[in-house]
Design a protein around this motif. Structure first.
Motif, short mmCIF file in Angstrom:
data_model
loop_
_atom_site.label_atom_id
_atom_site.label_comp_id
_atom_site.label_asym_id
_atom_site.label_seq_id
_atom_site.Cartn_x
_atom_site.Cartn_y
_atom_site.Cartn_z
N UNK A 53 0.77 -1.36 -0.01
CA UNK A 53 -0.05 -0.08 0.05
C UNK A 53 0.97 1.19 -0.01
N UNK A 54 2.01 1.18 0.03
CA UNK A 54 3.19 2.36 0.33
C UNK A 54 3.26 2.65 -1.16
N UNK A 55 2.98 3.92 -1.75
CA UNK A 55 3.09 4.60 -2.72
C UNK A 55 4.38 4.69 -3.17
N UNK A 56 5.56 4.77 -2.49
CA UNK A 56 6.96 4.93 -2.78
C UNK A 56 7.56 3.61 -3.19
N UNK A 57 6.85 2.43 -2.95
CA UNK A 57 7.43 1.26 -3.35
C UNK A 57 7.04 0.90 -4.80
#
Length: 201
Positions: free
Chosen positions: A131-135
Motif C-alpha cells: 500500500x506504500x506509494x513509494x514502493x
C-alpha cells in the motif's frame, strides 16, 4: 511488531524484498543436500548478501545506486537461519545493511506476536508494504502454503504502477505479476555453477 515501524513514519525504498525466511532456509538445506550428493563435494552455507542481490537482479533491478529493503519474516522460536551466513536475526541481520553493485540493502527481521502465524504476518506485512506509494518494485518469496493467499493479496494491492515478481520453486497458477524460479538465486548464493552441474549429467 512491524506496524510500529509504519507508525514511526519509516520511509520505504522503491525496492522491497519480502521473504518467508523459514521457507527459504528450508529450500537452501534441500539444495545443499541434493547438490552435495550430485557434485560429490561439500556445499557451503549460502551467502545471504549474494542471495539478496540475485533476487534483486531477477526482480529486474540493474546495477546502480539503488536502495532496497529486505524483510525477513520468521517464526518467533527461530533465532537464526541454519543454512546462510550471516545468520542470527537480532545479532547479525535486523537493522543491518550492506552495499554492492546494486546499491544499499537494508535488512529487517520480523516475527509474529501472540497467536499470529508466520503466514498471517507474511500476508499482513505484504499488504502494508504494497500500500506504500513509494514502493515501485516488490519481490516476494512466499512458502508454497502461502502462495494462494499471497496471490489474492497482490491482486488487491496491484495499482498498475508496481513491478511485482513472485519467486517459487516451480511455475504456479498465475496472477497479475511476474514469476521467477527461486532455485537459481539460491544456487548462485551457494556457489553452485551451471557448468559444474552439466559436467555431472
Amino acid at each position: 511488531m512491524w506496524p510500529v515501524m509504519m507508525q514511526n513514519g519509516v520511509k520505504w525504498s522503491e525496492n522491497v524484498i519480502v521473504a518467508d525466511a523459514d521457507y527459504v532456509d528450508k529450500v537452501a538445506f534441500d539444495l545443499i543436500v541434493n547438490f552435495e550428493r550430485m557434485l560429490g563435494r561439500r556445499v557451503p552455507q549460502a551467502d545471504l548478501a549474494r542471495w539478496c542481490e540475485c533476487i534483486a537482479l531477477d526482480g529486474g533491478l540493474r546495477q546502480g545506486e539503488h536502495e532496497t529493503h529486505v524483510v525477513l519474516i520468521h517464526h518467533h522460536q527461530k533465532k537464526q537461519l541454519q543454512n546462510f551466513v550471516p545468520a542470527h536475526y537480532e545479532q547479525e541481520l535486523n537493522g543491518q545493511a550492506f552495499s554492492g553493485a546494486l546499491g544499499e540493502f537494508e535488512l529487517s527481521a520480523i516475527t509474529g506476536e501472540g497467536l499470529a502465524t508466520t503466514g498471517e504476518v507474511f500476508t499482513d506485512t505484504l499488504r502494508l508494504i504494497g500500500q506504500q506509494k513509494e514502493v515501485k518494485r516488490l519481490m516476494v518469496i512466499p512458502s508454497e502454503e502461502q502462495y494462494s493467499q499471497v496471490r489474492e493479496t497482490l491482486r488487491q494491492i496491484d495499482d498498475g504502477e508496481k513491478h511485482i515478481t513472485v519467486f517459487t520453486m516451480q511455475p504456479m497458477a498465475g496472477g497479475s505479476f511476474r514469476q521467477e524460479i527461486l532455485g537459481y538465486s539460491l544456487m548462485a548464493a551457494l556457489g553452485i555453477k551451471g557448468e559444474e552441474i552439466n559436467n555431472q549429467l
